[in-house]
Every structure is written in structure tokens, then in C-alpha cells.
Scaffold this motif. Structure first.
Motif, short mmCIF file in Angstrom:
data_model
loop_
_atom_site.label_atom_id
_atom_site.label_comp_id
_atom_site.label_asym_id
_atom_site.label_seq_id
_atom_site.Cartn_x
_atom_site.Cartn_y
_atom_site.Cartn_z
N LEU A 39 0.86 -1.18 0.00
CA LEU A 39 0.00 0.00 0.00
C LEU A 39 0.90 1.23 0.00
O LEU A 39 1.82 1.33 0.82
N ALA A 40 0.63 2.16 -0.92
CA ALA A 40 1.47 3.35 -1.02
C ALA A 40 0.60 4.58 -1.25
O ALA A 40 -0.44 4.50 -1.93
N LEU A 41 1.00 5.71 -0.68
CA LEU A 41 0.30 6.98 -0.84
C LEU A 41 1.15 7.90 -1.70
O LEU A 41 2.37 7.97 -1.55
N SER A 42 0.48 8.62 -2.61
CA SER A 42 1.18 9.57 -3.47
C SER A 42 0.21 10.65 -3.91
O SER A 42 -0.98 10.63 -3.54
N GLU A 43 0.69 11.57 -4.71
CA GLU A 43 -0.16 12.65 -5.20
C GLU A 43 -0.94 12.18 -6.43
O GLU A 43 -0.38 11.55 -7.33
N SER A 44 -2.21 12.50 -6.46
CA SER A 44 -3.08 12.07 -7.55
C SER A 44 -3.01 13.05 -8.72
O SER A 44 -2.76 14.25 -8.54
N SER A 45 -3.25 12.51 -9.92
CA SER A 45 -3.33 13.37 -11.10
C SER A 45 -4.57 14.27 -11.04
O SER A 45 -4.64 15.27 -11.76
N LEU A 46 -5.53 13.92 -10.17
CA LEU A 46 -6.73 14.74 -10.00
C LEU A 46 -6.46 15.91 -9.06
O LEU A 46 -7.32 16.78 -8.90
N GLY A 47 -5.32 15.88 -8.39
CA GLY A 47 -4.97 16.97 -7.48
C GLY A 47 -5.02 16.61 -6.02
O GLY A 47 -4.50 17.33 -5.18
N GLY A 48 -5.64 15.46 -5.68
CA GLY A 48 -5.75 15.06 -4.29
C GLY A 48 -4.81 13.92 -3.96
O GLY A 48 -3.64 13.92 -4.34
N LEU A 49 -5.33 12.92 -3.25
CA LEU A 49 -4.53 11.79 -2.79
C LEU A 49 -4.73 10.59 -3.69
O LEU A 49 -5.84 10.34 -4.18
N ARG A 50 -3.66 9.87 -3.93
CA ARG A 50 -3.70 8.61 -4.69
C ARG A 50 -3.22 7.48 -3.79
O ARG A 50 -2.13 7.58 -3.19
N VAL A 51 -4.03 6.43 -3.69
CA VAL A 51 -3.66 5.25 -2.90
C VAL A 51 -3.47 4.10 -3.87
O VAL A 51 -4.40 3.73 -4.59
N ASP A 52 -2.26 3.55 -3.91
CA ASP A 52 -1.94 2.42 -4.80
C ASP A 52 -1.91 1.12 -3.99
O ASP A 52 -1.26 1.07 -2.93
N LEU A 53 -2.55 0.09 -4.52
CA LEU A 53 -2.59 -1.22 -3.88
C LEU A 53 -1.98 -2.26 -4.80
O LEU A 53 -2.21 -2.24 -6.02
N ASP A 54 -1.19 -3.14 -4.24
CA ASP A 54 -0.65 -4.30 -4.95
C ASP A 54 -1.17 -5.55 -4.25
O ASP A 54 -0.82 -5.81 -3.09
N LEU A 55 -2.03 -6.33 -4.93
CA LEU A 55 -2.69 -7.48 -4.33
C LEU A 55 -2.54 -8.69 -5.23
O LEU A 55 -2.28 -8.55 -6.44
N PRO A 56 -2.72 -9.90 -4.70
CA PRO A 56 -2.64 -11.10 -5.55
C PRO A 56 -3.83 -11.18 -6.49
O PRO A 56 -4.95 -10.89 -6.12
N ALA A 57 -3.55 -11.56 -7.73
CA ALA A 57 -4.61 -11.70 -8.73
C ALA A 57 -5.02 -13.16 -8.85
O ALA A 57 -4.22 -14.07 -8.67
N ALA A 58 -6.28 -13.37 -9.13
CA ALA A 58 -6.81 -14.72 -9.31
C ALA A 58 -6.87 -15.06 -10.79
O ALA A 58 -7.10 -14.20 -11.63
#
Length: 450
Positions: free
Chosen positions: A431-450
């Protein structure tokens, strides 16, 4: 030996097996080479002895005693090696202690110079003319009409045998070295084939951990089957414990709900000072209970076994619920979910993750919230963005802390990101927090895919 091999190769079962095979195989190859060399030498010596014996019989057949009692040779061996000086091939015929005749190969030596080569019957090895080691075959025979024994001696150089043995030994070393390399390659392939079920076992365990399977298959060899049965039993046991814990969490939530509600109602009737103190404590208890219950309810990748959760379906349900909750703000909820985006895990965990992050985004957004997801190999990449005020880089670490709230004006317990982080950790995600292209907050998730 096992302890030594284990010390040298503590982390590789394949190298252990190869080393164990090499410890007995390579000495066996070396012993086989030595035995072949000994057999070849013995064969050459017997062959040479047979040749010397044949020449000896030829000389005896040509020997006779004349009327004067002297030794006469009707003919001599025609082998040219007996005519080449100091060739190492010699013959000699003597009557008693008197040497009658010897091969021309003795060179300029006087007649009888070979008489000292051998004084005993049979085959011996000794130094001859020119310092060459000879293999000498001597026989004493009494001929008809003779009063003294006739001594016939035939000699051949030993260095010819040594040359052949050396050449054969070179071939043996090359051949057996090639065989040793081929044998080790065969052992490597054999060990790899024998250990292949362990690689399959590892892949199946990884599939269980990632939620793509719920049990190990039963197609393993008999030697591994007991381990498979124990692992399956352990999985069943853990699943039972988790399900029981989740049931108990639900029961605890139900049991605490009414008492906390009663306490909140009673506190509302107290004076301002006491109401504020007790209300704060009850609120703290409620938040802690909520956090603990949510952690317990998090299933993790192996709680319910094989699972494939359609991310688009969960996201659709989530946006519908959030749209109802925040309908007075007229937020634009955008979804961009790839068709093959599926989560390998528990549906409740995915709902908890997206629910917390989506709710946080809606609380802070001015007008727009975006959820995107795409599959990347065996992983699932999810991003939740908003056009709110965002979070400064220095404050993002604090935002991940347990119960931390950056703005008290927005209602909430501050447990959302912390709970999401712990559930993501269960799935070995990120889980990582960064600046969004929309101007606010961007939360990125890396999860296992089925």
C-alpha cells in the motif's frame, strides 16, 4: 558423512544428493580404472610370456646333441628383433655352464655375456644389457644323448609393456573422466526429476497462500503423501480456527453493541463535565473494539480456501453505496476496471479494503473519486484517487499510523488506513500513498490476482 555433506550444502537438497552420489560413484570409477589397468598389464605380461615360451620351444626343437656331445642348433628364430643390436630381445643356448650360441642382438658382447641374466628357471624380471629391464624366461632341459642339461633363455624388454600400459592408462583416464562427467550430469537430471514433486508441492502451497487453491492435491508420490496429508490437515485446522475466531468476533460485536449504546444513553443525561470525560472514554472503547473486530474479521488468503472475487462487481456495489451515502455532495464516482481484474482472496477482505479507501476518498473529495484496476501478471494493481486537498509528503507516514486523523473536521475514527494496511499485509501486498493526477490523494494497492 551425512553431517559433512549437510555442512557443505546446508541449503540445497539437490547438491546434497549429488555429493552423496559422487562420494561413492567417483571412487568406484577410479577403482574400476585401476582394476582395468591391472587386468590389461596382466594380459600383456601373459601375452609376452606366451611369446617368449614359443621362442623357447622353437629353440629347443632346433637343439640336439651330436656324436661329440656338443650342442647343435639346426636353425634359429627368424624374428628380426633378435638381430637388432641391444633391442632388448635376446636368446641364448648353453650346454651346462658353456654358452654355445646367443642372439645377434647382444651386439658386440662376447659369447656368454647373457649367461648372468638369469640363474633360476621360470620367469623373472631383472636388469639386462644397456640398463634395460628385461623379462627373462629360462628353462633347463636334458636332451637325448646329452649328459648335461641344455639351458635355453629368452628375454624381452619390459619397457614395451610399460609403454602400452601408459598409453592404455591415458585412454582409461580420458574415458573414465568422460564417464564421470556424464554420470554426474545423469545424477543431476535424475535428482532433478526425483525432486520435481517438491517443486510442484511448493507451487501448490503458494497457490493456497495466494487464494487460488484451498488444499493440496493427492497426486504426489507415496514418499511425499504423508507430508501432503499433514499439510492439508494443518490447513483444515487453521481454517477452522479462523472461522471460529470470526464467529466469536461477530458474537463479541453483538454482545458489546447494546452495553455501549446503554452507556452512551446514560452518559447523555450527566452534567457537562462528567459527560465529556465519560463520553470520550466510551468513544475510545468503541473505536478500539471496532478496530479489533475488523482485524479479526479479516480473513486473509487462506481462511476460506480457493477464492476468485470479481473486482468490477465489488467496485460497482461500493460506488452504489457511496453514491447513496454522499448523494447530497453530487460526487462523480468513476470506475475503470479491467475485465480480467480478479482478487485472489476473501470477498469480505476486498470489501473492507475498498470500502475504507473509497469512503476516505469521498470524505475528502471536492467533486470526483476514481477507482482503476488492472492485472499485471500474477498481481493486481488498484488505484483510488480523489480531487481533494491531498496529503503532504511529510504527513503521509502519519496518515498510516494507527488511529491517526489529520483533520478533526471530517468525521471518522482514523482507523481506515491502518486496517487496510494490515489486511493488505496479510496478502503480502503493498500500500502506497502519493499525489493524484486529479490533485488530491492517490492510494496504490498491490494485491494477488486470481
Amino acid at each position: 558423512m551425512n553431517r559433512v555433506i549437510g555442512t557443505l550444502f546446508p541449503h540445497s537438497l539437490k547438491l546434497r544428493l549429488m555429493a552423496a552420489a559422487a562420494i561413492w560413484a567417483l571412487p568406484v570409477l577410479a577403482l574400476a580404472g585401476v582394476l582395468l589397468l591391472w587386468a590389461f598389464r596382466t594380459h600383456l605380461e601373459r601375452q609376452l610370456d606366451a611369446e617368449l615360451s614359443a621362442y623357447q620351444h622353437e629353440l629347443l626343437a632346433a637343439a640336439s646333441i651330436d656324436d661329440a656331445g656338443k650342442l647343435v642348433l639346426a636353425y634359429i628364430p627368424a624374428d628380426p628383433r633378435f638381430t637388432r643390436p641391444l633391442s632388448g630381445w635376446y636368446w641364448q643356448a648353453a650346454l651346462g655352464d658353456h654358452v654355445v650360441r646367443q642372439s645377434v642382438s647382444a651386439g658386440p658382447m662376447e659369447a656368454g655375456a647373457l649367461a648372468l641374466l638369469s640363474t633360476s628357471n621360470g620367469i623373472v624380471e631383472l636388469d639386462g644389457p644397456g640398463g634395460r629391464e628385461l623379462r627373462v624366461f629360462r628353462r633347463d632341459v636334458t636332451l637325448p644323448g646329452g649328459s648335461q642339461p641344455v639351458t635355453v633363455l629368452v628375454a624381452a624388454p619390459c619397457d614395451e609393456i610399460e609403454a602400452d600400459v601408459t598409453q592404455f592408462a591415458t585412454h582409461i583416464v580420458v574415458i573414465f573422466a568422460t564417464l564421470g562427467i556424464a554420470f554426474m550430469i545423469a545424477i543431476y537430471l535424475q535428482v532433478g526429476f526425483g525432486l520435481r514433486p517438491l517443486a510442484t508441492l511448493r507451487r501448490e502451497i503458494a497457490a493456497i497462500r495466494n487464494g487460488r487453491a484451498d488444499r493440496l492435491s493427492t497426486t504426489f508420490p507415496g514418499e511425499i503423501e504423508p507430508v501432503v496429508e499433514e499439510v492439508n490437515a494443518l490447513i483444515d485446522h487453521n481454517r477452522h480456527l479462523i472461522e471460529r475466531a470470526r464467529d466469536e468476533a461477530g458474537n463479541l460485536a453483538h454482545a458489546l453493541k447494546n452495553p455501549l449504546s446503554v452507556l452512551s444513553t446514560e452518559i447523555a443525561g450527566l452534567d457537562d463535565g462528567r459527560r465529556q470525560i465519560l463520553g470520550t472514554q466510551v468513544q475510545s472503547i468503541t473505536e478500539q473494539v471496532e478496530r479489533i473486530l475488523k482485524r479479526i474479521r479479516a480473513a486473509g488468503p487462506t481462511a476460506t480456501g480457493h477464492a476468485r472475487v470479481d473486482l468490477a462487481e465489488v467496485a460497482d456495489d461500493l460506488t452504489f453505496s457511496l453514491g447513496r451515502i454522499y448523494r447530497d455532495r453530487n460526487l462523480s464516482l468513476r470506475l475503470n476496471i479491467a475485465p480480467d481484474a480478479a482478487f485472489a482472496g476473501d470477498r469480505g477482505d476486498l470489501v473492507e479494503i475498498l470500502g475504507n479507501l473509497g469512503d476516505n476518498a469521498c470524505k475528502w473529495a471536492h467533486s470526483c473519486v476514481s477507482i482503476t484496476a488492472a492485472r499485471q501478471g500474477e498481481r493486481l494493481s488498484v488505484a483510488i484517487e480523489d480531487d481533494g486537498p491531498g496529503i503532504a509528503p511529510a504527513a503521509r507516514v502519519a496518515a498510516m499510523a494507527r488511529g491517526q486523523r489529520l483533520d478533526e473536521r471530517v468525521p471518522g475514527s482514523g482507523l481506515g488506513l491502518d486496517i487496510v494496511r494490515e489486511i493488505v499485509k496479510l496478502y503480502r501486498g503493498r500500500l502506497a500513498l502519493s499525489e493524484s493526477s486529479l490533485g488530491g490523494l492517490r492510494v496504490d494497492l498491490d494485491l494477488p490476482a486470481a
